[in-house]
Design an enzyme around this catalytic site. Structure first.
Site, PDB file in Angstrom:
ATOM      1  N   THR A  10      19.080 -31.092 -35.513  1.00 40.29           N
ATOM      2  CA  THR A  10      19.885 -31.598 -34.406  1.00 40.29           C
ATOM      3  C   THR A  10      19.029 -31.887 -33.183  1.00 40.29           C
ATOM      4  OG1 THR A  10      20.322 -29.430 -33.451  1.00 40.29           O
ATOM      5  CG2 THR A  10      21.842 -30.174 -35.160  1.00 40.29           C
ATOM      6  N   CYS A  11      19.612 -32.659 -32.268  1.00 42.97           N
ATOM      7  CA  CYS A  11      18.958 -33.003 -30.996  1.00 42.97           C
ATOM      8  C   CYS A  11      19.116 -31.876 -29.996  1.00 42.97           C
ATOM      9  CB  CYS A  11      19.600 -34.264 -30.421  1.00 42.97           C
ATOM     10  SG  CYS A  11      19.042 -35.752 -31.213  1.00 42.97           S
ATOM     11  N   ASP A  12      19.093 -30.638 -30.429  1.00 45.11           N
ATOM     12  CA  ASP A  12      19.221 -29.516 -29.510  1.00 45.11           C
ATOM     13  C   ASP A  12      17.924 -28.738 -29.530  1.00 45.11           C
ATOM     14  OD1 ASP A  12      19.840 -27.013 -28.258  1.00 45.11           O
ATOM     15  OD2 ASP A  12      21.953 -27.482 -28.550  1.00 45.11           O
ATOM     16  N   ASN A  32      26.400 -32.791 -33.451  1.00 42.74           N
ATOM     17  CA  ASN A  32      25.516 -33.947 -33.680  1.00 42.74           C
ATOM     18  C   ASN A  32      26.052 -34.857 -34.784  1.00 42.74           C
ATOM     19  OD1 ASN A  32      22.059 -33.529 -32.794  1.00 42.74           O
ATOM     20  ND2 ASN A  32      23.808 -32.615 -31.806  1.00 42.74           N
TER      21      ASN A  32
END
Lengths: 376, 376
Positions: free
Chosen positions: A323-325, A366
Site C-alpha cells: 500500500t501507499c502507506d 488502497n
C-alpha cells in the site's frame, strides 16, 4: 507447511495474497490441548478465526466457544453449537447486546467493573458471571495492556456485590498475554485466584470456575513449549494452590488452536534499493499490515517466511506491504534474511498465519480486497 | 461539526458507530487548495476516502486523481474521470496491474527503482514516468519511513536510463510526510528537485513536472497553517529554486481534502476503573483501532472528541475500543479529558475523521462490521 497445503498451492495456484488453512492441524491442536488439560473445558476464542469450517469442526469435536460479540455468538450457533457451550467473554458489551445474547440462550458472561455487572444483571437476569482480574502479561509477545480486568481487591468487592444481585457469581478469569512463552505465568495468576476463592468462601460466596484464558502460543520464529508442558505446569499450579478442591477450569485458546494451521502465499511485487550502495534490499509483497498482517505492528509477531530458493545464499532485507502507506512496513528492525536470488514475481509462503489475519484485514484500503481464505 | 452534519445526526440518529461526511466541506477544501496554488493541478489521493460521492464531486470540480491500485483507478473512471486525469502513484505495482492501467488509458506512473521502471517500460510503453525521491519527513505527525522514494543521486541515474527506454522521463515527486505542519519542508525538497532538473537538462533530459505530493494537514487538536500559507510558502520556494522556469506542478491532497469534512459518532459502551483508587477512568467506545481509527496507532493522530456534556467539569481518561484485543487502546499517553458526567449510552462525536477511516476499517474483527458511512 503441511503436505496437504503444499499440494493445494501446487494444484490450484490460487491468486495471491491468500490464506490456506489445513483443518487437520486444527483437529490435531484441539486433541493435543484436550489431552494436555483433560479436566479443562476448551472454549475456542472465535476472534482468532471465525471461519464456519473451523467452527463446525470444533463443534463436532466437542469444543465450547469464547465470543466477543453477538455476531460471533451467531456464527457459533450457525455452526451447530448449543448456547450452553458459548461464553460472552468480552468485558465491554452494550446492554442491548447482552440482552440479545441472553435471549439466544447464552448464560455465561464476563465482567470487570460494577458498571458491566449491573448491565448483565439488568439484561441477563440469572446468568452466571465471572470477573476478570489483571495480570502483568510479562513474557508475552503481543502487548497486554491494562484494558481488561480489575485489581484482585476490586474483583472481591464486585463478586460480593454480584451475590446480592440477580446473577450467579460463578468464577474468575485472567489472561497471561497472547503468545505467552513462559509457562510459569499461569502460576502467579492461579495463586491470586485461589486466595480470592478462599476469601470469598469465608464471606459465603462459593465460586465454581477459573477461566485460564488464552495465551497458548504458535511456533513462529522461536521455539515454544508444547501443549503437554503447558498442561503439566498448569495442573501442578492448580494442585498447589487449590489442593484437593480444584475448581472447574476452562481455557480459551485462539492462536494456539489455529495459528500453525494456516499459510499465506504472497507474490513479490518489487525488490529494490534506495541508493547504489544501500546495504539492504527492500522486498515488497502483495500483502502487508492492512491486508491481514496487522500483528506485525511494532514487529510483535515474527512470521517465518519461506521461498522456493531457500537453499541459495541469503541477505538481509526490509520487508514491506503493497500500500501507499509509509507505516505499511512489516519488518525493518528484525533481522530477516531472504535469498539473494529471490525475484520479482516469485511466491513466498508466510507460515503460521491461521490466527488473527483474515478478520484483521482492512475492508478496502488502497482499493485492495480483504484477504481471501481457503479451508481444506 | 457543520450544522448540516449536526442536523443529520439529530434527524436520523443513525446506529453507531458511523461516519458522516459533509460534501460541502470537501468542495470548500478543493476551492481553497485550488486558490492557494492556482498553477498546480490537484490530484486527489483517492486512498484517503474513495467514496463515489466524493469522487463524483471532485470530478465535477475539475480535480485529477492519484491512485494506489487498479481498483482505485476503476473507482475514478466510474465516477466520470477521464484517464488523462489519473496518475498511478504507487511505486509498488504488479506488472499485470501496470498493463491493466495502461489498457484503461492511464499514462502517468510513479517509480523509485530500476526494477519498477523496467516493469513500466515493458507494460505501459510510451507512458510518462516520474521518479520519487526520499525526504526526511521531519515535522509530520504520521511517520514517514524510507519505504517510498530513492536517494536523489539514484533518481538522476534512473531518469537518464528512462530516457533510453520506451517511456517519457516526465518529472520528480516527493512527499514531506502526512499531516505535515511545517510549511518549510517543501522548500528543502524543491531545492533538491531544482538541482536535479538542471543537472539532467545538461545531460539532455528535460523534465516537465514536479509532484509536490500530499502532507496538507487537517486540524485535529493542534492548529495548522492555512492552505493560503502553504500556497505562499510553496510558490516562494518554486520561484527561488526554479527562477523564471517554474515547471508544471501537481499536488496530491488526501487528508487535507476530506479529513475535516467527516465526523464519527460513537456510543460509550462502558466507563469503569481498575481499582477503587484508580486515578483515571477508562472510557470504552463502540469504535476502536480496528473499526476505522487505525491512525491512533502510537497515538499518532489525535482526534478531537466532543460530547453533549462538554460544559461540565472534565477529568483525565483512557479511551479504548470495543474489541477483545489488548492493543485496541486509542489514547492512554495523550492527556485526553472527558466530562465527569459522561455516562454509558451517551454518544460522542469524533471530529476530523473524513480521511483514512472507512477503508482502514477491519472487515470483520471480533465480528464487528466495517464502519458505515453517509455522504451528505
Amino acid at each position: 507447511m503441511t503436505e496437504k497445503i503444499a499440494r493445494f498451492f501446487r494444484d490450484n495456484a490460487p491468486a495471491t495474497p491468500c490464506l490456506v488453512v489445513d483443518l487437520d492441524v486444527v483437529a490435531e491442536n484441539y486433541a493435543k490441548l484436550n489431552g494436555a488439560l483433560p479436566d479443562s473445558k476448551i472454549y475456542y476464542a472465535v476472534k482468532a478465526n471465525p471461519a464456519p469450517e473451523i467452527l463446525s469442526l470444533l463443534v463436532s469435536m466437542g469444543s465450547s466457544f469464547d465470543t466477543a460479540s453477538v455476531q460471533e455468538i451467531q456464527y457459533c450457533l450457525e455452526a451447530g453449537a448449543t448456547p450452553d457451550r458459548i461464553s460472552f467473554g468480552n468485558t465491554i458489551k452494550k446492554a442491548s447486546d447482552i440482552r440479545t445474547a441472553h435471549g439466544l440462550g447464552v448464560d455465561l458472561f464476563a465482567f470487570d467493573s460494577i458498571e458491566e455487572l449491573e448491565k448483565i444483571a439488568a439484561n441477563a437476569p440469572g446468568a452466571r458471571v465471572f470477573c476478570r482480574i489483571l495480570t502483568s502479561g510479562e513474557g508475552a509477545d503481543w502487548p497486554l495492556s491494562r484494558k481488561f480486568g480489575c485489581e484482585p481487591a476490586m474483583a472481591r468487592e464486585l463478586l460480593l456485590k454480584a451475590a446480592a444481585m440477580d446473577v450467579v457469581p460463578y468464577g474468575l478469569s485472567f489472561h497471561v498475554g497472547s503468545q505467552q512463552r513462559d509457562v510459569g505465568q499461569w502460576d502467579l495468576a492461579l495463586a491470586t485466584c485461589a486466595a480470592l476463592f478462599r476469601d470469598l468462601e469465608e464471606q459465603g460466596v462459593v465460586l465454581r470456575m477459573v477461566n485460564l484464558g488464552g495465551g497458548f502460543p504458535t511456533r513462529y520464529l522461536k521455539d515454544v513449549p508444547t501443549s503437554q508442558q503447558y498442561g503439566e505446569a498448569i495442573n501442578e499450579s492448580l494442585r498447589q494452590h487449590f489442593g484437593n478442591r480444584i475448581p472447574e477450569t476452562i481455557i480459551e485458546p485462539g492462536r494456539g488452536m489455529v495459528g500453525n494451521a494456516g499459510v499465506i502465499q504472497s507474490e513479490v511485487v518489487l525488490i529494490s534499493r534506495k541508493s547504489a550502495n544501500d546495504d539492504r534490499r527492500w522486498v515488497y509483497l502483495d500483502i502487508g499490515k492492512f491486508g491481514g498482517l496487522a500483528e506485525t505492528m511494532d514487529e510483535a509477531i515474527k512470521y517465518p517466511i519461506v521461498t522456493d530458493r531457500d537453499g541459495d545464499s541469503a541477505e538481509p532485507v526490509i520487508i514491506a506491504g503493497p500500500t501507499c502507506d509509509s507505516a505499511d512496513v512489516l519488518y525493518e528492525k528484525a533481522d530477516y534474511r531472504l535469498p539473494s536470488s529471490l525475484a520479482i514475481g516469485d511466491r513466498v509462503s508466510i507460515l503460521a498465519t491461521g490466527a488473527y489475519t483474515t478478520t484483521y484485514s482492512a475492508v478496502n484500503f488502497n482499493g485492495f480486497a480483504p484477504l481471501k481464505a481457503y479451508y481444506i
